[in-house]
Design a protein around this motif. Structure first.
Motif, PDB file in Angstrom:
ATOM      1  N   PHE A   4      31.701  15.112  36.376  1.00 55.07           N
ATOM      2  CA  PHE A   4      30.813  15.315  35.425  1.00 55.07           C
ATOM      3  C   PHE A   4      30.242  16.739  34.876  1.00 55.07           C
ATOM      4  N   ILE A   5      29.876  16.776  33.756  1.00 49.37           N
ATOM      5  CA  ILE A   5      29.461  17.879  33.284  1.00 49.37           C
ATOM      6  C   ILE A   5      28.229  17.839  32.308  1.00 49.37           C
ATOM      7  N   ASN A   6      28.047  18.988  31.311  1.00 51.00           N
ATOM      8  CA  ASN A   6      26.607  19.013  30.627  1.00 51.00           C
ATOM      9  C   ASN A   6      26.680  18.253  29.461  1.00 51.00           C
ATOM     10  N   SER A   7      28.050  17.910  28.591  1.00 47.24           N
ATOM     11  CA  SER A   7      28.012  17.461  27.305  1.00 47.24           C
ATOM     12  C   SER A   7      29.196  17.038  26.895  1.00 47.24           C
ATOM     13  N   LYS A 160      26.659  12.294  26.136  1.00 48.06           N
ATOM     14  CA  LYS A 160      25.009  12.008  26.665  1.00 48.06           C
ATOM     15  C   LYS A 160      24.603  10.209  26.848  1.00 48.06           C
ATOM     16  N   GLY A 163      23.853   9.571  30.001  1.00 49.55           N
ATOM     17  CA  GLY A 163      22.468   9.946  30.655  1.00 49.55           C
ATOM     18  C   GLY A 163      21.302   9.535  29.977  1.00 49.55           C
ATOM     19  N   LEU A 166      19.939  12.299  27.445  1.00 43.19           N
ATOM     20  CA  LEU A 166      19.959  13.615  28.136  1.00 43.19           C
ATOM     21  C   LEU A 166      21.234  14.194  28.261  1.00 43.19           C
ATOM     22  N   PRO A 167      21.077  15.797  28.285  1.00 36.96           N
ATOM     23  CA  PRO A 167      22.412  16.221  28.311  1.00 36.96           C
ATOM     24  C   PRO A 167      23.252  16.037  29.521  1.00 36.96           C
ATOM     25  N   SER A 168      24.443  15.353  29.147  1.00 34.21           N
ATOM     26  CA  SER A 168      25.247  14.797  30.124  1.00 34.21           C
ATOM     27  C   SER A 168      26.736  14.720  29.445  1.00 34.21           C
ATOM     28  N   GLY A 169      27.681  14.198  30.500  1.00 33.92           N
ATOM     29  CA  GLY A 169      29.011  14.043  29.884  1.00 33.92           C
ATOM     30  C   GLY A 169      29.815  13.780  31.034  1.00 33.92           C
ATOM     31  N   ALA A 170      31.135  13.202  30.871  1.00 31.42           N
ATOM     32  CA  ALA A 170      31.943  13.059  32.048  1.00 31.42           C
ATOM     33  C   ALA A 170      33.437  12.786  31.344  1.00 31.42           C
TER      34      ALA A 170
END
Length: 192
Positions: A4-7, A160, A163, A166-170
């Motif tokens: 999991f990361i931010n974008s 995103k 999420g 929201l700021p997220s990624g995988a």
């Protein structure tokens, strides 16, 4: 495993590094119109001398950063085998949006994704579906591309959408991503 990361951009950067480490190869194939974020290795444009010479098409990107990036037109069933032949044993992943969403909506031609899957297996390269745009949006029930087209990639990236905007990624192996997200959905429904 799932990372999991931010974008979505970070998911594409990370999955490229993972593919290169796993295969021990450095070159990648990407497709015109597909956007994997603005990491240096992805900033090559096809259809010009810039692409032929593996030069960057964005100021500030070094030639070295794009020298291992090969690009071809989306839906071109003949270009990909040619790149594998010319770069035998050097291509780590083929990364693409299964349905191009960043340059208009471009669906894959019949058998295109199946042919790419076969070619990557024959050449010991990984197939990566960039589902940052298409994940959970292609059909009723939230399927992503493998569910719609019946092609399972080695790795998948998500942005995103996981999420709720929201700021997220995988990124990770698709089966593990799907199981994890299904479990998360069940927990959310139970209020946990």
């Amino acid at each position: 495993m799932v990372r999991f990361i931010n974008s979505g951009k970070e998911a594409c950067m990370g999955v490229l590094r993972l593919a290169r480490a796993f295969t021990g190869k450095e070159k990648l194939i990407m497709f015109d119109g597909c956007y994997q974020g603005h990491a240096d290795a992805f900033l090559v444009k096809d259809g010009s001398d810039v692409a032929t010479l593996c030069l960057p098409d964005s100021p500030g990107v070094s030639r070295a950063a794009t020298s291992e990036t090969l690009t071809v037109p989306f839906n071109d069933l003949y270009a990909v085998p040619g790149l594998f032949e010319t770069n035998k044993g050097e291509i780590a992943p083929v990364i693409l949006e299964p349905v191009v969403g960043n340059s208009g909506l471009i669906a894959p031609k019949p058998d295109f994704l199946e042919a790419i899957r076969r070619i990557t297996k024959e050449n010991n390269a990984l197939l990566i579906f960039d589902e940052v745009m298409t994940g959970f949006r292609l059909s009723y029930g939230g399927w992503w591309s493998s569910g719609v087209f019946g092609i399972t990639p080695d790795l998948t990236t998500l942005g995103k959408i996981i999420g709720g905007g929201l700021p997220s990624g995988a990124y990770g192996e698709e089966g593990r991503l799907w199981r994890w997200l299904s479990l998360l959905d069940q927990c959310n429904r139970l209020g946990r």
